[in-house]
Scaffold this motif. Structure first.
Motif, PDB file in Angstrom:
ATOM      1  N   UNK A   1      -3.754  -1.291 -28.806  1.00  0.00           N
ATOM      2  CA  UNK A   1      -4.870  -0.405 -29.109  1.00  0.00           C
ATOM      3  C   UNK A   1      -5.487   0.163 -27.832  1.00  0.00           C
ATOM      4  N   UNK A   2      -5.577  -0.680 -26.803  1.00  0.00           N
ATOM      5  CA  UNK A   2      -6.241  -0.260 -25.568  1.00  0.00           C
ATOM      6  C   UNK A   2      -5.446   0.775 -24.790  1.00  0.00           C
ATOM      7  N   UNK A   3      -4.124   0.696 -24.847  1.00  0.00           N
ATOM      8  CA  UNK A   3      -3.301   1.536 -23.973  1.00  0.00           C
ATOM      9  C   UNK A   3      -2.722   2.762 -24.658  1.00  0.00           C
ATOM     10  N   UNK A   4      -2.751   2.811 -25.972  1.00  0.00           N
ATOM     11  CA  UNK A   4      -1.999   3.865 -26.660  1.00  0.00           C
ATOM     12  C   UNK A   4      -2.440   5.262 -26.235  1.00  0.00           C
ATOM     13  N   UNK A   5      -3.741   5.454 -25.970  1.00  0.00           N
ATOM     14  CA  UNK A   5      -4.218   6.771 -25.575  1.00  0.00           C
ATOM     15  C   UNK A   5      -3.803   7.195 -24.186  1.00  0.00           C
ATOM     16  N   UNK A   6      -3.346   6.246 -23.383  1.00  0.00           N
ATOM     17  CA  UNK A   6      -2.920   6.559 -22.011  1.00  0.00           C
ATOM     18  C   UNK A   6      -1.419   6.793 -21.907  1.00  0.00           C
ATOM     19  N   UNK A   7      -0.731   6.685 -23.016  1.00  0.00           N
ATOM     20  CA  UNK A   7       0.714   6.907 -23.038  1.00  0.00           C
ATOM     21  C   UNK A   7       1.011   8.262 -23.658  1.00  0.00           C
ATOM     22  N   UNK A   8       2.115   8.884 -23.286  1.00  0.00           N
ATOM     23  CA  UNK A   8       2.441  10.206 -23.842  1.00  0.00           C
ATOM     24  C   UNK A   8       2.884  10.099 -25.294  1.00  0.00           C
TER      25      UNK A   8
ATOM     26  N   UNK B   1       0.817  -1.206   0.000  1.00  0.00           N
ATOM     27  CA  UNK B   1       0.000   0.000   0.000  1.00  0.00           C
ATOM     28  C   UNK B   1       0.854   1.260   0.000  1.00  0.00           C
ATOM     29  N   UNK B   2       2.010   1.200   0.681  1.00  0.00           N
ATOM     30  CA  UNK B   2       2.922   2.342   0.657  1.00  0.00           C
ATOM     31  C   UNK B   2       3.591   2.471  -0.710  1.00  0.00           C
ATOM     32  N   UNK B   3       4.076   1.351  -1.235  1.00  0.00           N
ATOM     33  CA  UNK B   3       4.801   1.375  -2.513  1.00  0.00           C
ATOM     34  C   UNK B   3       3.951   1.917  -3.643  1.00  0.00           C
ATOM     35  N   UNK B   4       2.650   1.634  -3.609  1.00  0.00           N
ATOM     36  CA  UNK B   4       1.789   2.049  -4.714  1.00  0.00           C
ATOM     37  C   UNK B   4       0.946   3.272  -4.365  1.00  0.00           C
ATOM     38  N   UNK B   5       1.454   4.038  -3.430  1.00  0.00           N
ATOM     39  CA  UNK B   5       0.837   5.323  -3.119  1.00  0.00           C
ATOM     40  C   UNK B   5       1.730   6.490  -3.515  1.00  0.00           C
ATOM     41  N   UNK B   6       2.992   6.199  -3.798  1.00  0.00           N
ATOM     42  CA  UNK B   6       3.990   7.230  -4.098  1.00  0.00           C
ATOM     43  C   UNK B   6       4.505   7.024  -5.522  1.00  0.00           C
ATOM     44  N   UNK B   7       4.337   8.004  -6.413  1.00  0.00           N
ATOM     45  CA  UNK B   7       4.796   7.844  -7.796  1.00  0.00           C
ATOM     46  C   UNK B   7       6.272   7.484  -7.908  1.00  0.00           C
ATOM     47  N   UNK B   8       7.100   7.995  -6.996  1.00  0.00           N
ATOM     48  CA  UNK B   8       8.530   7.685  -7.058  1.00  0.00           C
ATOM     49  C   UNK B   8       8.790   6.214  -6.801  1.00  0.00           C
TER      50      UNK B   8
ATOM     51  N   UNK C   1      -4.300   6.140  -3.942  1.00  0.00           N
ATOM     52  CA  UNK C   1      -3.503   7.312  -3.579  1.00  0.00           C
ATOM     53  C   UNK C   1      -2.862   8.000  -4.793  1.00  0.00           C
ATOM     54  N   UNK C   2      -2.676   7.273  -5.877  1.00  0.00           N
ATOM     55  CA  UNK C   2      -2.013   7.861  -7.035  1.00  0.00           C
ATOM     56  C   UNK C   2      -2.948   8.828  -7.755  1.00  0.00           C
ATOM     57  N   UNK C   3      -2.385   9.902  -8.290  1.00  0.00           N
ATOM     58  CA  UNK C   3      -3.163  10.795  -9.136  1.00  0.00           C
ATOM     59  C   UNK C   3      -3.648  10.041 -10.371  1.00  0.00           C
ATOM     60  N   UNK C   4      -4.778  10.429 -10.882  1.00  0.00           N
ATOM     61  CA  UNK C   4      -5.379   9.714 -12.009  1.00  0.00           C
ATOM     62  C   UNK C   4      -4.442   9.674 -13.211  1.00  0.00           C
ATOM     63  N   UNK C   5      -3.726  10.783 -13.466  1.00  0.00           N
ATOM     64  CA  UNK C   5      -2.830  10.814 -14.621  1.00  0.00           C
ATOM     65  C   UNK C   5      -1.653   9.865 -14.440  1.00  0.00           C
ATOM     66  N   UNK C   6      -1.089   9.826 -13.226  1.00  0.00           N
ATOM     67  CA  UNK C   6       0.010   8.898 -12.953  1.00  0.00           C
ATOM     68  C   UNK C   6      -0.470   7.456 -13.044  1.00  0.00           C
ATOM     69  N   UNK C   7      -1.611   7.188 -12.471  1.00  0.00           N
ATOM     70  CA  UNK C   7      -2.153   5.837 -12.450  1.00  0.00           C
ATOM     71  C   UNK C   7      -2.401   5.332 -13.864  1.00  0.00           C
ATOM     72  N   UNK C   8      -2.970   6.182 -14.700  1.00  0.00           N
ATOM     73  CA  UNK C   8      -3.267   5.786 -16.074  1.00  0.00           C
ATOM     74  C   UNK C   8      -1.993   5.453 -16.842  1.00  0.00           C
ATOM     75  N   UNK C   9      -0.969   6.284 -16.662  1.00  0.00           N
ATOM     76  CA  UNK C   9       0.286   6.037 -17.397  1.00  0.00           C
ATOM     77  C   UNK C   9       0.985   4.778 -16.898  1.00  0.00           C
ATOM     78  N   UNK C  10       1.073   4.595 -15.577  1.00  0.00           N
ATOM     79  CA  UNK C  10       1.737   3.408 -15.042  1.00  0.00           C
ATOM     80  C   UNK C  10       1.022   2.129 -15.488  1.00  0.00           C
ATOM     81  N   UNK C  11      -0.307   2.155 -15.479  1.00  0.00           N
ATOM     82  CA  UNK C  11      -1.059   0.981 -15.945  1.00  0.00           C
ATOM     83  C   UNK C  11      -0.739   0.681 -17.407  1.00  0.00           C
ATOM     84  N   UNK C  12      -0.718   1.719 -18.225  1.00  0.00           N
ATOM     85  CA  UNK C  12      -0.429   1.529 -19.643  1.00  0.00           C
ATOM     86  C   UNK C  12       0.980   0.988 -19.856  1.00  0.00           C
ATOM     87  N   UNK C  13       1.932   1.477 -19.071  1.00  0.00           N
ATOM     88  CA  UNK C  13       3.299   0.992 -19.195  1.00  0.00           C
ATOM     89  C   UNK C  13       3.402  -0.476 -18.801  1.00  0.00           C
TER      90      UNK C  13
END
Length: 635
Positions: A188-195, A37-44, A120-132
């Protein structure tokens, strides 16, 4: 990515040390243990976790896996005493090229599950990490399927229920097409969530997802179409083999994905065209890590300051100008590859060594035989008398006398006298090739140039090079688009795509692809553009021509110099081309250069790709642990 990992871990340790009073040390958890829970609450911390997952991706050939992964398939020779097995008695085992790391897949699934569950993660961070995470999982499944065919497709972490039975954990192999469909659908599913247009090319981007999709769909289309020529390479349940009826659909998906990158809609990508010398420009594609290099899409990054380097330059630099006298020259491109680079008039021809009457051609310049060729030749290969770092490399096989005899030695430091003289002189190049096949010198007459780092000290042990390994790049996207277009019958657009790549190499007279020539042309173009980038094995396999190209028969000089440009030309033994100084004082050709085709003495075997090699063996231990796994065909 190593740098990202180091920074993230430093922040963890720093926070753990921040105690306000001595008694607080009793409440500090162990530094090496961070709860989920700690590890996946901090983007770093999440970045640290995914940094490790990036580092565990696999490539068929990679700069940090060692030089040997590049010395096979008739394209090169391994100039190292411990590696001659590559060109001796070379029948590949059925287990060659196999991977099966479901521990890695489990870690990827757990990462995806934990990011999904995080609140705990911001929506933008969460979306990118999931896509990665999904990108890395899809790319690894792609690496699996192109080696193994259909594999168990596990996309959720599995937990043992302590029931004493593991039957619910056993997953059968999916159809080969299902695994390719998974890779394509994930992209196809993840491309929109990546920069888009990502500066850090070591992380996944929209273009990386689409490049993966284009390549995977092209592979699936090829297997569907050309698998019909090898019907015995299939299984009744579809674990191996794809129905021919699916080919057009896959080619269409490959083309659509490639065109999205080409259109510029997912970032500013294009062919690298910076340096005026076209050969230097091509070599710089793999060296230039600056913002002007828009060709790289996804790379394995190396950073000297972060302690992540590789020894590719150390192992393969020219001996005479090496940073380490005991490390050099191991990867020697073959004449087979060198002569495959076509002439600037779009024709194929062997390197000219004799005239029409069979008499030697005398060259005033060692570079003479290679003039007027595709610029990618000198951008990929160090030809004789190439200037490297501080000096010209010294490649020549000895002195050739008018009677045909050769004066040479086993090392440049072992001198000899020439006829009519008494002084001892150097009689062979410092960089080889020697009659005895001295290792760590060129034994083909060539050195590798692609990836070789010209920076001072890059060839030293302990320092190494931080040149990137490019996994996906724009030129391949163009070639994928060309191939997919041609397979769909659109030869006009296929010609446009392929000619862009060729023009960058100085082949400015466009070629016209047709139903009759496109296959040979596509096979050739990928060889010229993508050599030593990990493509050749899987290209030969997906086109089902590996059994023809590596057919287990010796390759004669006549075989070598004929049918250049044919997709199914035999390529079973790596040949060399040795320059000799002509010694005839007072004669018109004294001091000029004569070239001879030579099969290196250590090449005693032939490449033999058997029908069972089209898919790597799933070993008995895996099958014993999971009886639902079906064996590969022809093994």
């Amino acid at each position: 990515m190593k740098k990202i990992l180091a920074i993230a871990m430093f922040s963890v340790l720093l926070s753990a040390e921040s105690c306000t009073k001595d008694s607080d040390f009793l409440n500090v958890p162990p530094k090496s243990v961070v709860t989920t829970d700690v590890a996946f609450s901090d983007p770093a911390l999440v970045l640290s976790a995914i940094g490790d997952l990036y580092n565990r991706q696999v490539d068929f050939s990679s700069l940090d896996d060692g030089w040997q992964t590049f010395t096979d398939f008739g394209e090169s020779f391994p100039s190292d005493n411990g590696s001659y097995f590559i060109v001796q008695n070379r029948s590949w085992g059925y287990g060659s090229w196999a991977i099966w790391d479901y521990g890695y897949i489990r870690d990827l699934n757990l990462f995806i599950d934990n990011v999904t569950a995080s609140t705990k993660l911001l929506a933008t961070d969460k979306s990118r990490f999931l896509a990665e995470g999904r990108f890395l999982r899809a790319n690894y499944y792609f690496e699996l399927v192109k080696r193994m065919g259909g594999v168990p497709l596990i996309t959720k972490s599995i937990t043992y229920d302590n029931s004493g039975s593991v039957s619910n954990l056993l997953t059968p192999r999916a159809k080969e097409s299902d695994v390719y469909d998974f890779v394509i659908s994930e992209a196809e599913a993840i491309k929109g969530s990546l920069p888009a247009d990502l500066v850090d090319k070591s992380r996944a981007s929209q273009a990386a997802a689409l490049a993966m999709e284009a390549r995977a769909a092209l592979y699936a289309g090829s297997i569907a179409k050309y698998g019909s020529t090898t019907p015995q390479v299939s299984l009744p349940g579809g674990e191996v083999g794809i129905p021919a009826s699916m080919a057009a659909g896959y080619y269409t998906k490959a083309l659509t994905a490639a065109k999205a990158i080409i259109s510029g809609s997912v970032g500013n990508y294009g062919l690298y065209q910076v340096l005026p010398n076209l050969s230097d420009n091509f070599a710089a594609v793999f060296l230039d890590k600056s913002s002007v290099n828009h060709e790289s899409i996804w790379v394995e990054d190396f950073k000297a300051l972060a302690g992540k380097t590789h020894a590719f330059t150390t192992n393969d630099q020219p001996y005479s100008v090496s940073d380490e006298a005991t490390d050099a020259g191991r990867l020697d491109p073959s004449l087979n590859l060198v002569q495959s680079f076509e002439k600037l008039d779009n024709t194929f021809a062997p390197i000219p060594t004799t005239d029409a009457s069979g008499n030697p051609i005398y060259y005033t310049d060692q570079q003479g035989p290679f003039a007027g060729r595709d610029a990618r030749l000198a951008g990929t290969v160090m030809l004789p008398h190439f200037f490297w770092k501080t000096a010209f490399i010294d490649i020549w096989g000895g002195y050739l006398l008018p009677n045909g005899n050769i004066i040479s030695s086993d090392d440049a430091t072992h001198l000899a006298t020439l006829p009519g003289t008494s002084a001892q002189v150097q009689v062979v190049g410092k960089d080889g090739p020697t009659p005895t096949g001295e290792p760590l010198r060129s034994q083909t007459g060539f050195y590798i140039r692609k990836y070789l780092d010209p920076a001072t000290g890059s060839g030293r042990r302990g320092r190494g090079s931080d040149v990137n390994f490019i996994r996906y790049r724009y030129a391949e996207v163009l070639l994928n688009a060309a191939e997919a277009s041609a397979e769909l019958g659109d030869f006009d657009n296929a010609s446009i795509y392929i000619n862009q790549v060729r023009a960058r190499a100085g082949l400015t007279t466009p070629i016209t692809l047709t139903a009759g020539n496109y296959f040979d042309r596509m096979v050739h173009e990928r060889r010229a553009e993508l050599s030593f980038e990990g493509h050749i094995l899987f290209d030969m396999k997906r086109w089902r021509i590996a059994t023809k190209v590596w057919d287990g028969n010796t390759e004669s000089l006549a075989d070598l110099t004929s049918n250049i440009g044919s997709a199914t030309k035999r390529n079973t033994q790596p040949w060399g081309l040795y320059p000799y100084k002509f010694y005839n004082p007072g004669g018109a050709n004294d001091g000029k250069w004569v070239f001879k085709e030579v099969l290196p003495s250590n090449v005693t075997g032939v490449l033999n790709f058997r029908i069972g090699n089209y898919y790597s063996q799933i070993n008995d231990g895996i099958i014993s642990a999971n009886p639902k796994i079906i064996r590969q065909p022809n093994q």
